[in-house]
Structure formats: C-alpha cells, structure tokens
Design a protein around this motif. Structure first.
Motif, PDB file in Angstrom:
ATOM      1  N   ASP A 131       0.829  -1.204   0.000  1.00 55.27           N
ATOM      2  CA  ASP A 131       0.000   0.000   0.000  1.00 55.27           C
ATOM      3  C   ASP A 131       0.867   1.260   0.000  1.00 55.27           C
ATOM      4  O   ASP A 131       0.592   2.224  -0.710  1.00 55.27           O
ATOM      5  CB  ASP A 131      -0.927   0.019   1.221  1.00 55.27           C
ATOM      6  CG  ASP A 131      -2.162  -0.859   1.036  1.00 55.27           C
ATOM      7  OD1 ASP A 131      -2.459  -1.226  -0.115  1.00 55.27           O
ATOM      8  OD2 ASP A 131      -2.818  -1.165   2.044  1.00 55.27           O
ATOM      9  N   THR A 135       1.386   4.162  -3.486  1.00 50.05           N
ATOM     10  CA  THR A 135       0.894   5.541  -3.439  1.00 50.05           C
ATOM     11  C   THR A 135       1.483   6.384  -4.564  1.00 50.05           C
ATOM     12  O   THR A 135       0.880   7.368  -4.980  1.00 50.05           O
ATOM     13  CB  THR A 135       1.220   6.204  -2.089  1.00 50.05           C
ATOM     14  OG1 THR A 135       2.640   6.170  -1.857  1.00 50.05           O
ATOM     15  CG2 THR A 135       0.503   5.503  -0.947  1.00 50.05           C
ATOM     16  N   ALA A 161      -9.291  -0.861  -8.524  1.00 54.23           N
ATOM     17  CA  ALA A 161      -9.065  -1.301  -7.152  1.00 54.23           C
ATOM     18  C   ALA A 161      -8.447  -0.170  -6.352  1.00 54.23           C
ATOM     19  O   ALA A 161      -7.367   0.320  -6.687  1.00 54.23           O
ATOM     20  CB  ALA A 161      -8.145  -2.520  -7.119  1.00 54.23           C
ATOM     21  N   GLU A 162      -9.148   0.248  -5.336  1.00 51.19           N
ATOM     22  CA  GLU A 162      -8.658   1.295  -4.431  1.00 51.19           C
ATOM     23  C   GLU A 162      -8.239   2.551  -5.179  1.00 51.19           C
ATOM     24  O   GLU A 162      -7.224   3.169  -4.871  1.00 51.19           O
ATOM     25  CB  GLU A 162      -7.485   0.769  -3.588  1.00 51.19           C
ATOM     26  CG  GLU A 162      -7.751  -0.544  -2.880  1.00 51.19           C
ATOM     27  CD  GLU A 162      -8.996  -0.507  -2.015  1.00 51.19           C
ATOM     28  OE1 GLU A 162      -9.213   0.509  -1.333  1.00 51.19           O
ATOM     29  OE2 GLU A 162      -9.755  -1.484  -2.046  1.00 51.19           O
ATOM     30  N   LYS A 164      -7.194   2.848  -8.228  1.00 49.83           N
ATOM     31  CA  LYS A 164      -6.149   2.645  -9.229  1.00 49.83           C
ATOM     32  C   LYS A 164      -6.627   1.643 -10.280  1.00 49.83           C
ATOM     33  O   LYS A 164      -7.546   0.877 -10.043  1.00 49.83           O
ATOM     34  CB  LYS A 164      -4.865   2.135  -8.572  1.00 49.83           C
ATOM     35  CG  LYS A 164      -4.281   3.077  -7.515  1.00 49.83           C
ATOM     36  CD  LYS A 164      -2.991   2.518  -6.940  1.00 49.83           C
ATOM     37  CE  LYS A 164      -2.500   3.376  -5.763  1.00 49.83           C
ATOM     38  NZ  LYS A 164      -2.160   4.744  -6.190  1.00 49.83           N
ATOM     39  N   ALA A 233     -10.737  -7.147  -1.696  1.00 52.30           N
ATOM     40  CA  ALA A 233     -11.449  -5.879  -1.799  1.00 52.30           C
ATOM     41  C   ALA A 233     -11.617  -5.245  -0.426  1.00 52.30           C
ATOM     42  O   ALA A 233     -11.883  -5.924   0.566  1.00 52.30           O
ATOM     43  CB  ALA A 233     -12.814  -6.099  -2.445  1.00 52.30           C
ATOM     44  N   ARG A 234     -11.448  -3.932  -0.377  1.00 54.04           N
ATOM     45  CA  ARG A 234     -11.613  -3.192   0.871  1.00 54.04           C
ATOM     46  C   ARG A 234     -13.041  -2.685   1.002  1.00 54.04           C
ATOM     47  O   ARG A 234     -13.722  -2.435   0.007  1.00 54.04           O
ATOM     48  CB  ARG A 234     -10.659  -1.987   0.907  1.00 54.04           C
ATOM     49  CG  ARG A 234      -9.235  -2.315   0.485  1.00 54.04           C
ATOM     50  CD  ARG A 234      -8.519  -3.199   1.511  1.00 54.04           C
ATOM     51  NE  ARG A 234      -7.224  -3.624   1.008  1.00 54.04           N
ATOM     52  CZ  ARG A 234      -6.124  -2.878   1.035  1.00 54.04           C
ATOM     53  NH1 ARG A 234      -6.150  -1.667   1.526  1.00 54.04           N
ATOM     54  NH2 ARG A 234      -4.992  -3.356   0.566  1.00 54.04           N
ATOM     55  N   PRO A 240      -6.529   2.747   2.181  1.00 54.56           N
ATOM     56  CA  PRO A 240      -5.696   1.640   1.721  1.00 54.56           C
ATOM     57  C   PRO A 240      -4.693   1.161   2.756  1.00 54.56           C
ATOM     58  O   PRO A 240      -4.422  -0.013   2.858  1.00 54.56           O
ATOM     59  CB  PRO A 240      -4.984   2.236   0.489  1.00 54.56           C
ATOM     60  CG  PRO A 240      -5.923   3.277  -0.013  1.00 54.56           C
ATOM     61  CD  PRO A 240      -6.544   3.854   1.224  1.00 54.56           C
ATOM     62  N   ASN A 241      -4.127   2.065   3.560  1.00 52.88           N
ATOM     63  CA  ASN A 241      -3.093   1.620   4.487  1.00 52.88           C
ATOM     64  C   ASN A 241      -3.668   1.080   5.797  1.00 52.88           C
ATOM     65  O   ASN A 241      -2.939   0.818   6.738  1.00 52.88           O
ATOM     66  CB  ASN A 241      -2.094   2.736   4.763  1.00 52.88           C
ATOM     67  CG  ASN A 241      -2.723   3.936   5.464  1.00 52.88           C
ATOM     68  OD1 ASN A 241      -3.928   3.991   5.625  1.00 52.88           O
ATOM     69  ND2 ASN A 241      -1.899   4.885   5.860  1.00 52.88           N
TER      70      ASN A 241
END
Length: 246
Positions: A131, A135, A161-162, A164, A233-234, A240-241
């Motif tokens: 993560d 960035t 995803a996130e 990106k 998946a979040r 993200p971190n």
C-alpha cells in the motif's frame, strides 16, 4: 497520466477491460505502459510462475518499476531467483519492499505471528508495504490467472481497485500456455518447482503439493485462507493503508 475526477478511474477500467479482455498479454502490457508510463508498477513475487509475466514486461520496457515484497519470511531460493531473474531479463528498476520496523516491533517482535494470526502476519509483511509503495503509482500489474480457481475464476483483465487501475494480463492464459511460453523463451524455473512447489510464498505457510492438487494447494494448507490480502477488496471508505483482509 493523472485523473482528477473520482469517477474517472472506474470508467477507464471498464473501457480498458472491454478493449483488452481477449487481448494477448503482451498487448495488455503494452497498452498499460502506453497509458501510465512511469506511473505503472508490476508487482511480482518472483515465485513459481513469475518468469512469464516479467519476461513479457521486459519486452515492453526493461525500465518498468517492479515491486517485490521481501517479507523477511521468504525462502532463500526465492531471494536468489529474484536477483538472477532480474539480471537475466535486464530489469533495471526492481524495488524490494520490506515491512516497517515499527510494525514488526509492535505486532511481531518474535517473528512468530504466523503461528497465531496468519492474516495479521500477511497484513504487516505484505499489505501495508505494498500500500505504501503503490501511493506513487496510478496503475499496477498482477500475475493472477483464472485457472488458479477460487475468487480468481471471474478475474477481469482490467479492473479498478482502491482508486487505481489494476491489470491482470495473464487472466485468460491456461497452465499449458504458460508452460509453452517458458519453453519458447527458455525461461529459468524457480528452484523449488523441481521439489514439488507449484506455488511459492513465505516458508512458514508454503508446502509442496501432491500430484493432481490445485496449483495453490500448498499455500496456507489446512486453512480457509486463499489470498494473502493484497488482492482482497476493501470496504467502501476504508483507507488503503488500514487494510481490509483482517
């Protein structure tokens, strides 16, 4: 290439997937590099199947940024393979990502977290370092394939995803196609493949597989776990971190 609107990334991912869903992996990688250039990274474990994707990427640009998660728990053979393969392919920007000292000191001071919390171990040794490294990138490449099974059966070639763009150039390829590419280009195998490891991760959680087993059967054997967390998946709004795999 930057995208200012928050809805631009999902729409771009959908357009690229429609364009590339049946494309050869080399065409996928070429399009990814044309789109993002220096803002594109390839994440590689330098594991049992990694040589094919790395060779394809080197054909597009040997300067592509390659992110390697050195968890501190890898087999020595993997570390040797990483150095040898990067040199063989002429890759000029391979970055070793390691877990933060503070995370290890607080969460895993005795390096035995894997015994009691496998997800937690992956989180501090893989998810968080990746993560942080991602960035600086807007797109990234994985080596996942549908024939691995599980959640990967419906893997798209391009996805969001996130925030990106995530490329999976080998999603459509079979085991036979990978093997044929290795033979055609005389690519070296990971040393542990000959010892019965069709998939190679960290030594505490990787075992040889039996003949006829799923290619990832030796990873987290006996556990319900099938992914380390970097492809999980979040939850919406989760930074993200922070991570969503634990």
């Amino acid at each position: 290439m930057a995208y200012d609107q928050t809805d631009a990334v999902p729409s771009l991912a959908a357009r690229l997937d429609a364009e590339l869903r049946d494309a050869h992996p080399l065409a996928v990688l070429t399009r990814a590099y044309e789109t993002f250039g220096d803002s594109l990274a390839l994440v590689s474990s330098f594991g049992a199947e990694s040589a094919v994707l790395l060779h394809l990427a080197a054909r597009v640009s040997p300067d592509i940024s390659v992110l390697f998660l050195d968890t501190g728990m890898l087999f020595g053979q993997t570390l040797d393979y990483r150095r040898q393969l990067a040199t063989r392919l002429g890759l000029t920007d391979v970055r070793d990502l390691r877990p933060a000292f503070a995370d290890l000191a607080v969460k895993d001071p005795r390096s035995d977290l894997w015994r009691t919390d496998i997800d937690g171990c992956c989180h501090i040794r893989k998810v968080l370092p990746l993560d942080r490294a991602l960035t600086g990138f807007e797109g990234w490449i994985t080596g996942r394939k549908r024939f691995h099974g599980g959640d990967r059966l419906t893997l798209p070639v391009v996805e969001e995803a996130e925030g990106k763009i995530k490329f999976n150039p080998l999603a459509n390829w079979s085991r036979a196609e990978l093997d044929a590419y290795v033979i055609e280009h005389d690519l070296p195998a990971h040393p542990l493949v000959a010892q019965g490891f069709p998939s190679v991760g960290c030594w505490p959680c990787t075992k040889p597989a039996e003949d006829g087993d799923d290619v990832r059967a030796g990873r987290w054997a006996g556990q319900e776990k099938t992914e380390c967390g970097i492809h999980v998946a979040r939850a919406p709004g989760l930074a993200p971190n922070v991570g969503g795999d634990i």
